[in-house]
Design a protein around this motif. Structure first.
Motif, mmCIF file in Angstrom:
data_model
loop_
_atom_site.group_PDB
_atom_site.id
_atom_site.type_symbol
_atom_site.label_atom_id
_atom_site.label_comp_id
_atom_site.label_asym_id
_atom_site.label_seq_id
_atom_site.Cartn_x
_atom_site.Cartn_y
_atom_site.Cartn_z
ATOM 1 N N ILE A 77 0.880 -1.169 0.000
ATOM 2 C CA ILE A 77 0.000 0.000 0.000
ATOM 3 C C ILE A 77 0.923 1.226 0.000
ATOM 4 O O ILE A 77 1.280 1.752 1.061
ATOM 5 C CB ILE A 77 -0.943 0.027 1.229
ATOM 6 N N PRO A 78 1.350 1.674 -1.194
ATOM 7 C CA PRO A 78 2.362 2.742 -1.271
ATOM 8 C C PRO A 78 1.981 3.995 -0.478
ATOM 9 O O PRO A 78 2.835 4.581 0.196
ATOM 10 C CB PRO A 78 2.452 3.025 -2.773
ATOM 11 N N SER A 79 0.696 4.394 -0.517
ATOM 12 C CA SER A 79 0.323 5.625 0.180
ATOM 13 C C SER A 79 0.538 5.483 1.694
ATOM 14 O O SER A 79 1.011 6.413 2.354
ATOM 15 C CB SER A 79 -1.134 5.982 -0.116
ATOM 16 N N LEU A 80 0.240 4.324 2.226
ATOM 17 C CA LEU A 80 0.452 4.093 3.663
ATOM 18 C C LEU A 80 1.943 4.095 3.986
ATOM 19 O O LEU A 80 2.390 4.687 4.973
ATOM 20 C CB LEU A 80 -0.185 2.751 4.067
ATOM 21 N N GLU A 81 2.721 3.451 3.123
ATOM 22 C CA GLU A 81 4.168 3.397 3.359
ATOM 23 C C GLU A 81 4.766 4.806 3.318
ATOM 24 O O GLU A 81 5.589 5.167 4.170
ATOM 25 C CB GLU A 81 4.842 2.505 2.313
ATOM 26 N N ASP A 82 4.319 5.630 2.355
ATOM 27 C CA ASP A 82 4.821 7.021 2.248
ATOM 28 C C ASP A 82 4.503 7.791 3.521
ATOM 29 O O ASP A 82 5.346 8.520 4.056
ATOM 30 C CB ASP A 82 4.169 7.735 1.055
ATOM 31 N N LEU A 84 3.902 6.637 6.561
ATOM 32 C CA LEU A 84 4.680 6.159 7.718
ATOM 33 C C LEU A 84 6.124 6.646 7.625
ATOM 34 O O LEU A 84 6.726 7.030 8.619
ATOM 35 C CB LEU A 84 4.635 4.625 7.795
ATOM 36 N N GLU A 85 6.637 6.660 6.394
ATOM 37 C CA GLU A 85 8.015 7.112 6.196
ATOM 38 C C GLU A 85 8.136 8.603 6.534
ATOM 39 O O GLU A 85 9.046 9.004 7.266
ATOM 40 C CB GLU A 85 8.440 6.840 4.755
ATOM 41 N N ALA A 86 7.176 9.381 6.022
ATOM 42 C CA ALA A 86 7.212 10.831 6.236
ATOM 43 C C ALA A 86 7.098 11.173 7.720
ATOM 44 O O ALA A 86 7.702 12.138 8.195
ATOM 45 C CB ALA A 86 6.071 11.495 5.449
ATOM 46 N N SER A 87 6.349 10.365 8.470
ATOM 47 C CA SER A 87 6.197 10.685 9.889
ATOM 48 C C SER A 87 7.216 9.941 10.761
ATOM 49 O O SER A 87 7.120 9.935 11.988
ATOM 50 C CB SER A 87 4.761 10.412 10.348
ATOM 51 N N GLY A 88 8.199 9.328 10.120
ATOM 52 C CA GLY A 88 9.308 8.707 10.863
ATOM 53 C C GLY A 88 8.909 7.475 11.670
ATOM 54 O O GLY A 88 9.610 7.099 12.610
ATOM 55 N N LYS A 89 7.787 6.844 11.295
ATOM 56 C CA LYS A 89 7.356 5.645 12.040
ATOM 57 C C LYS A 89 8.020 4.408 11.431
ATOM 58 O O LYS A 89 7.371 3.577 10.781
ATOM 59 C CB LYS A 89 5.828 5.551 12.036
ATOM 60 N N ASP A 90 9.309 4.301 11.691
ATOM 61 C CA ASP A 90 10.110 3.275 11.009
ATOM 62 C C ASP A 90 9.717 1.847 11.358
ATOM 63 O O ASP A 90 9.680 0.974 10.494
ATOM 64 C CB ASP A 90 11.595 3.477 11.335
ATOM 65 N N LYS A 91 9.445 1.631 12.636
ATOM 66 C CA LYS A 91 9.106 0.260 13.065
ATOM 67 C C LYS A 91 7.810 -0.206 12.398
ATOM 68 O O LYS A 91 7.707 -1.350 11.947
ATOM 69 C CB LYS A 91 8.931 0.205 14.587
ATOM 70 N N LEU A 92 6.818 0.704 12.362
ATOM 71 C CA LEU A 92 5.542 0.348 11.734
ATOM 72 C C LEU A 92 5.726 0.144 10.241
ATOM 73 O O LEU A 92 5.157 -0.775 9.645
ATOM 74 C CB LEU A 92 4.494 1.437 11.995
ATOM 75 N N LEU A 93 6.552 0.992 9.646
ATOM 76 C CA LEU A 93 6.820 0.877 8.207
ATOM 77 C C LEU A 93 7.419 -0.505 7.910
ATOM 78 O O LEU A 93 6.991 -1.203 6.982
ATOM 79 C CB LEU A 93 7.768 1.992 7.751
ATOM 80 N N GLU A 94 8.358 -0.884 8.749
ATOM 81 C CA GLU A 94 9.006 -2.180 8.584
ATOM 82 C C GLU A 94 7.975 -3.314 8.703
ATOM 83 O O GLU A 94 7.974 -4.250 7.908
ATOM 84 C CB GLU A 94 10.035 -2.321 9.709
ATOM 85 N N ALA A 95 7.089 -3.202 9.693
ATOM 86 C CA ALA A 95 6.076 -4.246 9.906
ATOM 87 C C ALA A 95 5.123 -4.331 8.715
ATOM 88 O O ALA A 95 4.752 -5.421 8.268
ATOM 89 C CB ALA A 95 5.296 -3.968 11.186
ATOM 90 N N VAL A 96 4.756 -3.168 8.189
ATOM 91 C CA VAL A 96 3.830 -3.125 7.047
ATOM 92 C C VAL A 96 4.502 -3.722 5.802
ATOM 93 O O VAL A 96 3.917 -4.529 5.081
ATOM 94 C CB VAL A 96 3.370 -1.666 6.807
ATOM 95 N N GLN A 97 5.763 -3.353 5.602
ATOM 96 C CA GLN A 97 6.462 -3.853 4.407
ATOM 97 C C GLN A 97 6.754 -5.349 4.522
ATOM 98 O O GLN A 97 6.712 -6.074 3.534
ATOM 99 C CB GLN A 97 7.768 -3.088 4.201
ATOM 100 N N HIS A 98 6.998 -5.805 5.758
ATOM 101 C CA HIS A 98 7.316 -7.221 5.969
ATOM 102 C C HIS A 98 6.198 -8.121 5.423
ATOM 103 O O HIS A 98 6.472 -9.117 4.755
ATOM 104 C CB HIS A 98 7.532 -7.478 7.461
ATOM 105 N N ALA A 99 4.944 -7.720 5.702
ATOM 106 C CA ALA A 99 3.809 -8.552 5.276
ATOM 107 C C ALA A 99 3.745 -8.682 3.759
ATOM 108 O O ALA A 99 3.320 -9.715 3.234
ATOM 109 C CB ALA A 99 2.505 -7.974 5.817
#
Ligand code: G1P
Length: 304
Positions: A77-82, A84-99
């Motif tokens: 979900i590119p918009s969600l990843e963008d 999370l990245e913009a707001s510096g939520k790295d751990k969540l970004l990693e979890a989202v990308q992992h799936a």
């Protein structure tokens, strides 16, 4: 079937996920039961992870109506990843990308929900003439266990079909497929002589239940094609395996790996709750506080 065909390494997994989830209504009215969270991940993600960890890189999920959320979960979900990245939520970004990075997932609808055997038969074209794993989503195997890897090794050394077995209390056996087994001298697996789907406790040949992991010889497809409805008026995988167990030679024979490790059942409400508590209480981020709270909570129950 030539000898050459079955010497394939096991690399494909089939994940039946077309069940209606009636035991969890109304939660499963609009959400697939496989998407119910176990702590913070949908149940199906643990199963996909287990298959990937065992080295399987081609996963076919058998879905049904109203299961679109499954496909969305393992997609990007590119918009969600963008965001999370913009707001510096790295751990969540990693979890989202992992799936969405887990593996090569394919989806096929079951069509008529005619039972587990029918769901597995739907995988015939995708799987072809190779041995393959089947993982049922209601059974979660602790990530530290090596059950599936062990089963794959047994399949590769016997060339036959392998099921996971676990001892259950005799009164619980009627919820499972049940196996009558004998020892294989010098080996840590057993020979399955007979399988019965959901026997009455007094008619069960043992207290060894099939838990939802299989490594199947592709001849199972040919058997499933003529397997009629069995227990619950459904086409049962257990009935097809019973036929394979009675066959000698190439493609025949069923072996069992008796699992004594940690398994969590998410198939009904009570065991689902227990699975959530057990898994959360062992997580580094949640465990310490949860365990402390559980002790206090249990004390309150004793005095109540
Ligand atoms: C299925 C199988 C059964 C097996 C069980 C394991 O039953 O038919 O043989 O023991 O999974 O979870 P179900 O739970 O879908 O009724």
């Amino acid at each position: 079937m030539t000898q050459e065909n079955t010497q394939h390494p096991v690399r494909k997994a089939v994940l039946p996920a077309a069940g209606l989830g009636t035991r969890f209504l109304p939660a499963t009215k609009a959400t697939p039961k496989e998407m119910l969270p176990v702590v913070d991940r949908p149940a199906i993600q643990y199963v996909v992870q287990e298959a990937v960890d065992a080295g399987l890189d081609d996963l076919l999920v058998i879905t049904g109506r109203s299961k679109r959320a499954l496909e969305d979960h393992f997609d990007r979900i590119p918009s969600l990843e963008d965001q999370l990245e913009a707001s510096g939520k790295d751990k969540l970004l990693e979890a989202v990308q992992h799936a969405s990075d887990l593996g090569d997932l394919h989806y096929l609808r079951q069509g008529d929900p005619k039972g587990l055997g029918h769901a597995v038969l739907r995988a015939k074209t995708h799987v072809g003439h190779e041995p393959f794993a089947v993982l049922l989503g209601d059974d979660l195997i602790d990530e530290k266990e090596t059950l599936l890897e062990d089963m794959i090794k047994v399949q590769e050394s016997t060339g036959a079909t392998v099921v996971a077995l676990m001892e259950v209390p005799q009164e619980a056996i009627s919820a499972y497929g049940c196996a009558d087994v004998s020892v294989v001298e010098g080996q840590d697996y057993v020979k399955v002589n007979r399988l019965v789907e959901k026997p009455k406790p007094e008619e069960a040949p043992s207290n060894l239940a099939i838990i939802g992991r299989y490594v199947l010889h592709p001849d199972v497809f040919e058997v499933l094609e003529h397997t009629g409805p069995g227990a619950g008026d459904e086409i049962q995988l257990t009935d097809a395996l019973q036929e394979l167990a009675g066959r000698d030679g190439e493609g025949g024979g069923v072996y069992g790996v008796v699992f004594r490790g940690r398994r969590y059942d998410t198939g009904d409400k009570l065991s689902y709750l227990k699975a959530n508590i057990t898994i959360a209480s062992e997580r580094e981020d949640l465990g310490p506080e949860l365990r402390e709270w559980l002790v206090e909570f249990a004390k309150g129950l004793e005095t109540a």
